[in-house]
Design a protein around this motif. Structure first.
Motif, PDB file in Angstrom:
ATOM      1  N   MET A 174      -6.218 -40.429  32.622  1.00  0.00           N
ATOM      2  CA  MET A 174      -7.500 -39.797  32.778  1.00  0.00           C
ATOM      3  C   MET A 174      -7.431 -38.384  32.204  1.00  0.00           C
ATOM      4  SD  MET A 174      -9.602 -39.558  36.237  1.00  0.00           S
ATOM      5  CE  MET A 174     -10.522 -38.178  36.666  1.00  0.00           C
ATOM      6  N   GLU A 175      -8.418 -38.045  31.430  1.00  0.00           N
ATOM      7  CA  GLU A 175      -8.443 -36.733  30.778  1.00  0.00           C
ATOM      8  C   GLU A 175      -9.397 -35.800  31.513  1.00  0.00           C
ATOM      9  OE1 GLU A 175      -9.784 -34.772  26.518  1.00  0.00           O
ATOM     10  OE2 GLU A 175      -9.856 -36.932  26.772  1.00  0.00           O
ATOM     11  N   ALA A 176      -8.914 -34.615  31.821  1.00  0.00           N
ATOM     12  CA  ALA A 176      -9.769 -33.606  32.451  1.00  0.00           C
ATOM     13  C   ALA A 176     -10.529 -32.853  31.364  1.00  0.00           C
ATOM     14  CB  ALA A 176      -8.930 -32.639  33.262  1.00  0.00           C
ATOM     15  N   LYS A 177     -11.778 -32.580  31.639  1.00  0.00           N
ATOM     16  CA  LYS A 177     -12.607 -31.828  30.701  1.00  0.00           C
ATOM     17  C   LYS A 177     -13.000 -30.512  31.351  1.00  0.00           C
ATOM     18  CE  LYS A 177     -14.579 -35.989  28.702  1.00  0.00           C
ATOM     19  NZ  LYS A 177     -15.821 -36.715  28.407  1.00  0.00           N
ATOM     20  N   GLN A 178     -13.193 -29.523  30.508  1.00  0.00           N
ATOM     21  CA  GLN A 178     -13.633 -28.230  31.025  1.00  0.00           C
ATOM     22  C   GLN A 178     -14.818 -27.751  30.216  1.00  0.00           C
ATOM     23  OE1 GLN A 178     -10.609 -25.253  31.631  1.00  0.00           O
ATOM     24  NE2 GLN A 178     -12.085 -23.610  31.385  1.00  0.00           N
ATOM     25  N   TRP A 179     -15.890 -27.450  30.893  1.00  0.00           N
ATOM     26  CA  TRP A 179     -17.062 -26.838  30.276  1.00  0.00           C
ATOM     27  C   TRP A 179     -17.168 -25.428  30.841  1.00  0.00           C
ATOM     28  CZ3 TRP A 179     -21.638 -30.863  30.449  1.00  0.00           C
ATOM     29  CH2 TRP A 179     -21.296 -31.978  29.699  1.00  0.00           C
ATOM     30  N   THR A 180     -17.635 -24.514  30.036  1.00  0.00           N
ATOM     31  CA  THR A 180     -17.714 -23.122  30.439  1.00  0.00           C
ATOM     32  C   THR A 180     -19.160 -22.653  30.441  1.00  0.00           C
ATOM     33  OG1 THR A 180     -15.548 -22.726  29.433  1.00  0.00           O
ATOM     34  CG2 THR A 180     -16.911 -20.795  29.882  1.00  0.00           C
ATOM     35  N   VAL A 181     -19.543 -21.949  31.504  1.00  0.00           N
ATOM     36  CA  VAL A 181     -20.858 -21.319  31.562  1.00  0.00           C
ATOM     37  C   VAL A 181     -20.646 -19.813  31.627  1.00  0.00           C
ATOM     38  CG1 VAL A 181     -22.994 -21.014  32.871  1.00  0.00           C
ATOM     39  CG2 VAL A 181     -21.920 -23.264  32.763  1.00  0.00           C
ATOM     40  N   GLN A 182     -21.259 -19.119  30.693  1.00  0.00           N
ATOM     41  CA  GLN A 182     -21.227 -17.660  30.701  1.00  0.00           C
ATOM     42  C   GLN A 182     -22.634 -17.173  30.984  1.00  0.00           C
ATOM     43  OE1 GLN A 182     -19.362 -17.056  26.787  1.00  0.00           O
ATOM     44  NE2 GLN A 182     -17.695 -16.094  27.917  1.00  0.00           N
ATOM     45  N   ILE A 183     -22.737 -16.168  31.837  1.00  0.00           N
ATOM     46  CA  ILE A 183     -24.036 -15.605  32.182  1.00  0.00           C
ATOM     47  C   ILE A 183     -24.089 -14.173  31.682  1.00  0.00           C
ATOM     48  CG2 ILE A 183     -25.627 -15.016  34.051  1.00  0.00           C
ATOM     49  CD1 ILE A 183     -24.318 -17.266  35.680  1.00  0.00           C
ATOM     50  N   TYR A 184     -25.094 -13.899  30.879  1.00  0.00           N
ATOM     51  CA  TYR A 184     -25.307 -12.575  30.312  1.00  0.00           C
ATOM     52  C   TYR A 184     -26.530 -11.967  30.996  1.00  0.00           C
ATOM     53  CZ  TYR A 184     -22.327 -14.608  26.735  1.00  0.00           C
ATOM     54  OH  TYR A 184     -21.299 -15.230  26.074  1.00  0.00           O
ATOM     55  N   ILE A 185     -26.378 -10.757  31.529  1.00  0.00           N
ATOM     56  CA  ILE A 185     -27.449 -10.115  32.276  1.00  0.00           C
ATOM     57  C   ILE A 185     -27.773  -8.774  31.634  1.00  0.00           C
ATOM     58  CG2 ILE A 185     -28.092  -9.115  34.503  1.00  0.00           C
ATOM     59  CD1 ILE A 185     -26.184 -11.164  35.799  1.00  0.00           C
TER      60      ILE A 185
END
Length: 90
Positions: free
Chosen positions: A1-12
């Motif tokens: 099983m492969e782990a995936k990583q998604w990234t969320v960046q918040i700019y304010i």
């Protein structure tokens, strides 16, 4: 099983009584989806920047979730259904 990583960046960013947030989701295949949110301080309220940041960021994340759902819905329409039948045998 492969782990995936998604990234969320918040700019304010803040401009006067307005706070703008942009939430950018980046996946491993370099696709991105962006959500936006805004908050406005009532001029009679005390200036507490953290509250504006929290509201704008939460609205940007909510918008991001809706847009990501729309992307998934489009993919379902375009990419799912029965596979092409195998070519006839000899």
């Amino acid at each position: 099983m492969e782990a995936k990583q998604w990234t969320v960046q918040i700019y304010i960013s803040e401009e006067g009584d307005d706070t703008h947030a942009r939430a950018v989701l980046t996946t491993r295949d370099t696709s991105t989806v962006t959500g936006r949110g805004v908050s406005r301080r009532n001029p009679i309220d005390r200036p507490i920047p953290e509250i504006g940041d929290e509201l704008a960021a939460s609205r940007a994340l909510e918008d991001l979730a809706i847009r990501l759902h729309d992307v998934a819905s489009d993919d379902i329409v375009q990419l799912t259904g029965p596979a092409d039948p195998p070519p006839p045998g000899p």
